[in-house]
Design a protein around this motif. Structure first.
Motif, PDB file in Angstrom:
ATOM      1  N   ARG A 137       0.817  -1.212   0.000  1.00  0.00           N
ATOM      2  CA  ARG A 137       0.000   0.000   0.000  1.00  0.00           C
ATOM      3  C   ARG A 137       0.852   1.264   0.000  1.00  0.00           C
ATOM      4  NH1 ARG A 137      -2.041   0.377   6.336  1.00  0.00           N
ATOM      5  NH2 ARG A 137       0.033   0.479   7.202  1.00  0.00           N
ATOM      6  N   ASP A 138       2.108   1.136   0.458  1.00  0.00           N
ATOM      7  CA  ASP A 138       3.003   2.277   0.514  1.00  0.00           C
ATOM      8  C   ASP A 138       4.032   2.251  -0.602  1.00  0.00           C
ATOM      9  OD1 ASP A 138       1.865   3.367   2.931  1.00  0.00           O
ATOM     10  OD2 ASP A 138       2.800   1.687   3.974  1.00  0.00           O
ATOM     11  N   SER A 139       3.835   1.416  -1.605  1.00  0.00           N
ATOM     12  CA  SER A 139       4.697   1.342  -2.784  1.00  0.00           C
ATOM     13  C   SER A 139       6.134   0.968  -2.438  1.00  0.00           C
ATOM     14  CB  SER A 139       4.670   2.678  -3.550  1.00  0.00           C
ATOM     15  OG  SER A 139       3.372   2.958  -3.994  1.00  0.00           O
ATOM     16  N   TYR A 140       6.298   0.091  -1.469  1.00  0.00           N
ATOM     17  CA  TYR A 140       7.631  -0.427  -1.182  1.00  0.00           C
ATOM     18  C   TYR A 140       7.958  -1.541  -2.165  1.00  0.00           C
ATOM     19  CZ  TYR A 140       7.180   1.903   3.363  1.00  0.00           C
ATOM     20  OH  TYR A 140       7.014   2.821   4.360  1.00  0.00           O
ATOM     21  N   CYS A 141       9.148  -1.502  -2.710  1.00  0.00           N
ATOM     22  CA  CYS A 141       9.605  -2.549  -3.626  1.00  0.00           C
ATOM     23  C   CYS A 141      10.434  -3.605  -2.924  1.00  0.00           C
ATOM     24  CB  CYS A 141      10.429  -1.932  -4.762  1.00  0.00           C
ATOM     25  SG  CYS A 141       9.488  -0.840  -5.837  1.00  0.00           S
ATOM     26  N   SER A 142      10.740  -3.401  -1.652  1.00  0.00           N
ATOM     27  CA  SER A 142      11.585  -4.330  -0.905  1.00  0.00           C
ATOM     28  C   SER A 142      11.310  -4.195   0.583  1.00  0.00           C
ATOM     29  CB  SER A 142      13.065  -4.055  -1.175  1.00  0.00           C
ATOM     30  OG  SER A 142      13.405  -2.758  -0.707  1.00  0.00           O
ATOM     31  N   THR A 143      11.639  -5.242   1.318  1.00  0.00           N
ATOM     32  CA  THR A 143      11.503  -5.192   2.772  1.00  0.00           C
ATOM     33  C   THR A 143      12.534  -4.246   3.380  1.00  0.00           C
ATOM     34  OG1 THR A 143      10.716  -7.481   2.728  1.00  0.00           O
ATOM     35  CG2 THR A 143      11.404  -6.616   4.856  1.00  0.00           C
ATOM     36  N   SER A 144      13.698  -4.148   2.751  1.00  0.00           N
ATOM     37  CA  SER A 144      14.738  -3.239   3.255  1.00  0.00           C
ATOM     38  C   SER A 144      14.242  -1.803   3.336  1.00  0.00           C
ATOM     39  CB  SER A 144      15.974  -3.314   2.351  1.00  0.00           C
ATOM     40  OG  SER A 144      16.579  -4.591   2.419  1.00  0.00           O
ATOM     41  N   GLU A 145      13.364  -1.418   2.417  1.00  0.00           N
ATOM     42  CA  GLU A 145      12.822  -0.060   2.439  1.00  0.00           C
ATOM     43  C   GLU A 145      11.951   0.176   3.671  1.00  0.00           C
ATOM     44  OE1 GLU A 145      11.274   1.468  -1.435  1.00  0.00           O
ATOM     45  OE2 GLU A 145      11.835  -0.549  -2.076  1.00  0.00           O
ATOM     46  N   ILE A 146      11.172  -0.839   4.049  1.00  0.00           N
ATOM     47  CA  ILE A 146      10.328  -0.708   5.233  1.00  0.00           C
ATOM     48  C   ILE A 146      11.193  -0.504   6.467  1.00  0.00           C
ATOM     49  CG2 ILE A 146       8.587  -1.838   6.670  1.00  0.00           C
ATOM     50  CD1 ILE A 146       7.701  -3.410   4.219  1.00  0.00           C
ATOM     51  N   VAL A 147      12.281  -1.280   6.558  1.00  0.00           N
ATOM     52  CA  VAL A 147      13.170  -1.153   7.715  1.00  0.00           C
ATOM     53  C   VAL A 147      13.852   0.214   7.712  1.00  0.00           C
ATOM     54  CG1 VAL A 147      15.110  -2.175   8.959  1.00  0.00           C
ATOM     55  CG2 VAL A 147      13.513  -3.650   7.701  1.00  0.00           C
ATOM     56  N   PHE A 148      14.217   0.713   6.537  1.00  0.00           N
ATOM     57  CA  PHE A 148      14.815   2.047   6.456  1.00  0.00           C
ATOM     58  C   PHE A 148      13.832   3.109   6.949  1.00  0.00           C
ATOM     59  CE2 PHE A 148      15.933   5.828   3.733  1.00  0.00           C
ATOM     60  CZ  PHE A 148      17.020   6.217   4.510  1.00  0.00           C
ATOM     61  N   GLU A 149      12.567   2.954   6.602  1.00  0.00           N
ATOM     62  CA  GLU A 149      11.546   3.886   7.093  1.00  0.00           C
ATOM     63  C   GLU A 149      11.429   3.804   8.606  1.00  0.00           C
ATOM     64  OE1 GLU A 149       9.530   6.129   5.560  1.00  0.00           O
ATOM     65  OE2 GLU A 149      10.539   5.829   3.648  1.00  0.00           O
ATOM     66  N   LEU A 150      11.498   2.601   9.152  1.00  0.00           N
ATOM     67  CA  LEU A 150      11.468   2.423  10.608  1.00  0.00           C
ATOM     68  C   LEU A 150      12.616   3.183  11.269  1.00  0.00           C
ATOM     69  CD1 LEU A 150      10.726  -1.368  11.206  1.00  0.00           C
ATOM     70  CD2 LEU A 150       9.415   0.546  12.116  1.00  0.00           C
ATOM     71  N   ILE A 151      13.812   2.990  10.739  1.00  0.00           N
ATOM     72  CA  ILE A 151      14.986   3.655  11.302  1.00  0.00           C
ATOM     73  C   ILE A 151      14.827   5.166  11.207  1.00  0.00           C
ATOM     74  CG2 ILE A 151      17.468   4.036  10.994  1.00  0.00           C
ATOM     75  CD1 ILE A 151      17.678   1.101  10.097  1.00  0.00           C
ATOM     76  N   GLY A 152      14.288   5.637  10.090  1.00  0.00           N
ATOM     77  CA  GLY A 152      14.106   7.068   9.911  1.00  0.00           C
ATOM     78  C   GLY A 152      13.210   7.692  10.960  1.00  0.00           C
ATOM     79  N   ARG A 153      12.203   6.935  11.445  1.00  0.00           N
ATOM     80  CA  ARG A 153      11.284   7.460  12.460  1.00  0.00           C
ATOM     81  C   ARG A 153      11.958   7.613  13.823  1.00  0.00           C
ATOM     82  NH1 ARG A 153       8.643   7.211   8.187  1.00  0.00           N
ATOM     83  NH2 ARG A 153       6.359   7.159   8.095  1.00  0.00           N
ATOM     84  N   THR A 154      13.073   6.915  14.037  1.00  0.00           N
ATOM     85  CA  THR A 154      13.760   6.987  15.338  1.00  0.00           C
ATOM     86  C   THR A 154      14.706   8.170  15.444  1.00  0.00           C
ATOM     87  OG1 THR A 154      15.652   5.639  14.632  1.00  0.00           O
ATOM     88  CG2 THR A 154      13.711   4.462  15.465  1.00  0.00           C
ATOM     89  N   GLY A 155      15.148   8.689  14.300  1.00  0.00           N
ATOM     90  CA  GLY A 155      16.156   9.743  14.315  1.00  0.00           C
ATOM     91  C   GLY A 155      17.570   9.213  14.380  1.00  0.00           C
ATOM     92  N   PHE A 156      17.729   7.876  14.439  1.00  0.00           N
ATOM     93  CA  PHE A 156      19.059   7.280  14.440  1.00  0.00           C
ATOM     94  C   PHE A 156      19.677   7.383  13.044  1.00  0.00           C
ATOM     95  CE2 PHE A 156      17.262   4.125  17.764  1.00  0.00           C
ATOM     96  CZ  PHE A 156      17.509   5.030  18.785  1.00  0.00           C
ATOM     97  N   SER A 157      21.001   7.459  12.998  1.00  0.00           N
ATOM     98  CA  SER A 157      21.724   7.474  11.723  1.00  0.00           C
ATOM     99  C   SER A 157      22.461   6.151  11.552  1.00  0.00           C
ATOM    100  CB  SER A 157      22.725   8.638  11.683  1.00  0.00           C
ATOM    101  OG  SER A 157      22.045   9.869  11.728  1.00  0.00           O
ATOM    102  N   PRO A 158      22.018   5.298  10.638  1.00  0.00           N
ATOM    103  CA  PRO A 158      22.668   3.987  10.482  1.00  0.00           C
ATOM    104  C   PRO A 158      24.081   4.129   9.944  1.00  0.00           C
ATOM    105  CG  PRO A 158      21.058   4.351   8.740  1.00  0.00           C
ATOM    106  CD  PRO A 158      20.891   5.469   9.706  1.00  0.00           C
ATOM    107  N   PRO A 159      24.993   3.282  10.383  1.00  0.00           N
ATOM    108  CA  PRO A 159      26.378   3.332   9.885  1.00  0.00           C
ATOM    109  C   PRO A 159      26.467   2.845   8.450  1.00  0.00           C
ATOM    110  CG  PRO A 159      26.080   1.442  11.325  1.00  0.00           C
ATOM    111  CD  PRO A 159      24.807   2.233  11.413  1.00  0.00           C
ATOM    112  N   ARG A 160      27.633   3.029   7.865  1.00  0.00           N
ATOM    113  CA  ARG A 160      27.856   2.725   6.454  1.00  0.00           C
ATOM    114  C   ARG A 160      27.465   1.294   6.098  1.00  0.00           C
ATOM    115  NH1 ARG A 160      31.618   0.232   3.408  1.00  0.00           N
ATOM    116  NH2 ARG A 160      32.085   1.093   1.331  1.00  0.00           N
TER     117      ARG A 160
END
Length: 335
Positions: A137-160
């Motif tokens: 429903r949110d036009s995600y093409c991969s599960t990795s994108e969902i997890v990236f959105e989750l991380i974005g809501r926390t304000g954390f900056s993932p390492p390289r």
């Protein structure tokens, strides 16, 4: 189970507050999206306070996914590394059969959550005693994108290395971004920026795939045993090997097939892997839908993407191969 599909914010709320053990499971021979999601979820949950986050894939990760695990210095176990957990997360897996015997219903966990960009089948959904998420429903093409959105809501900056893992998952599931949506491309740009990465560097890592002798033998045998079907100018190839079904199907597409189905049958288990060229996908072929039907037919489950999908089961391989050809013809002739 709650009959709902929580928002990203709702999912994050479910993950917060834990301090114990989490098991993150996925399908066998974990591909780049599954492993990318696992690596990123592990990092996020540790940031949220979980003491131990362990990753599991029946039969372990795929060969190319192992490279990303090595970059992140993370291991994926081929057997459940814990006997119980506070949280069980299943990623990038649309059916119970795809978990190759892992007892989701019987596994002791306080919460059981699915994170996937496809809707799960009824059997798996019924064993998730808390909630599930699927991102169509949110036009995600991969599960990795969902997890990236989750991380974005926390304000954390993932390492390289975590950004690299998610990028690998996105690039793989969109076939080198050829099937990416505008939203997906925005997430890729953000990940490149946050990880101080270049697209050239990411694709370079993914393109270096050593071909072991058994793998090369499997590819050659898949071509030797191939049976061809034609639909106008399109070529469907059906064949069998004893292992390396997915990479053999990909090799057949590279040889010129438009659709390839490679199957194996051993130990009472059937595994089927299908791949399609861009040209037939653009004409409307969706292997994810085809293999979902095939999975039901062989007494298991299946699914995937338009250009790459698979199924596992226990019976009826020869008839399933015939059904596959019929379903592909049906989809292509409708267009």
């Amino acid at each position: 189970m709650e009959e709902n599909t929580p928002s990203i914010e709702g999912l994050l709320k479910l993950l917060r507050g834990g301090t114990g053990v989490c098991l993150v499971a996925c399908h066998p021979n974990a591909d780049l999206d599954a492993v990318g999601s696992q690596i990123a979820i592990k990092w996020l949950l540790e940031k949220l306070g979980y003491q131990k986050v362990v990753l599991y894939s029946p039969e372990g990760p795929s060969h190319v996914a192992q490279r990303i695990l090595e970059e992140a210095k993370v291991n994926v176990s081929s057997f459940p590394p814990v006997s119980r957990s506070d949280l069980l997360i299943v990623v990038d897996t649309g059916s119970l059969a795809q978990l190759a015997g892992f007892d989701v219903g019987g596994f002791p966990a306080k919460k059981k959550i699915l994170i996937d960009h496809h809707e799960p089948d009824e059997e798996l959904r019924g064993l998730l005693d808390h909630s599930y998420v699927w991102g169509q429903r949110d036009s995600y093409c991969s599960t990795s994108e969902i997890v990236f959105e989750l991380i974005g809501r926390t304000g954390f900056s993932p390492p390289r290395e975590v950004c690299l893992a998610m990028l690998a998952g996105i690039i793989a599931d969109t076939v080198g971004l050829r099937h990416a949506t505008p939203g997906t491309l925005r997430r890729v740009a953000n990940l490149l920026d946050e990880g101080d990465l270049t697209l050239e560097r990411v694709t370079q890592i993914l393109s270096v795939e050593e071909q072991s002798l058994p793998r090369r033998i499997a590819h050659i045998k898949s071509a030797q045993r191939a049976v061809l079907e034609r639909i106008d100018e399109s070529i469907i190839v059906i064949t069998r090997v004893s292992s390396f079904e997915g990479s053999s199907a990909k090799a057949l597409i590279n040889l010129g097939a438009d659709v390839a189905l490679v199957s194996s049958e051993r130990g009472g288990k059937i595994r089927m892997s299908a791949r399609a060229s861009n040209s037939v996908v653009e004409r409307g072929l969706n292997l994810g839908l085809v293999m979902k039907e095939i999975g039901r037919y062989i007494g298991g489950g299946g699914g995937g993407h338009a250009a790459a999908a698979g199924a596992v089961g226990e019976k009826g391989l020869e008839e399933a191969e015939k059904l596959f050809v019929g379903l592909v013809k049906e989809q292509l002739c409708e267009r």
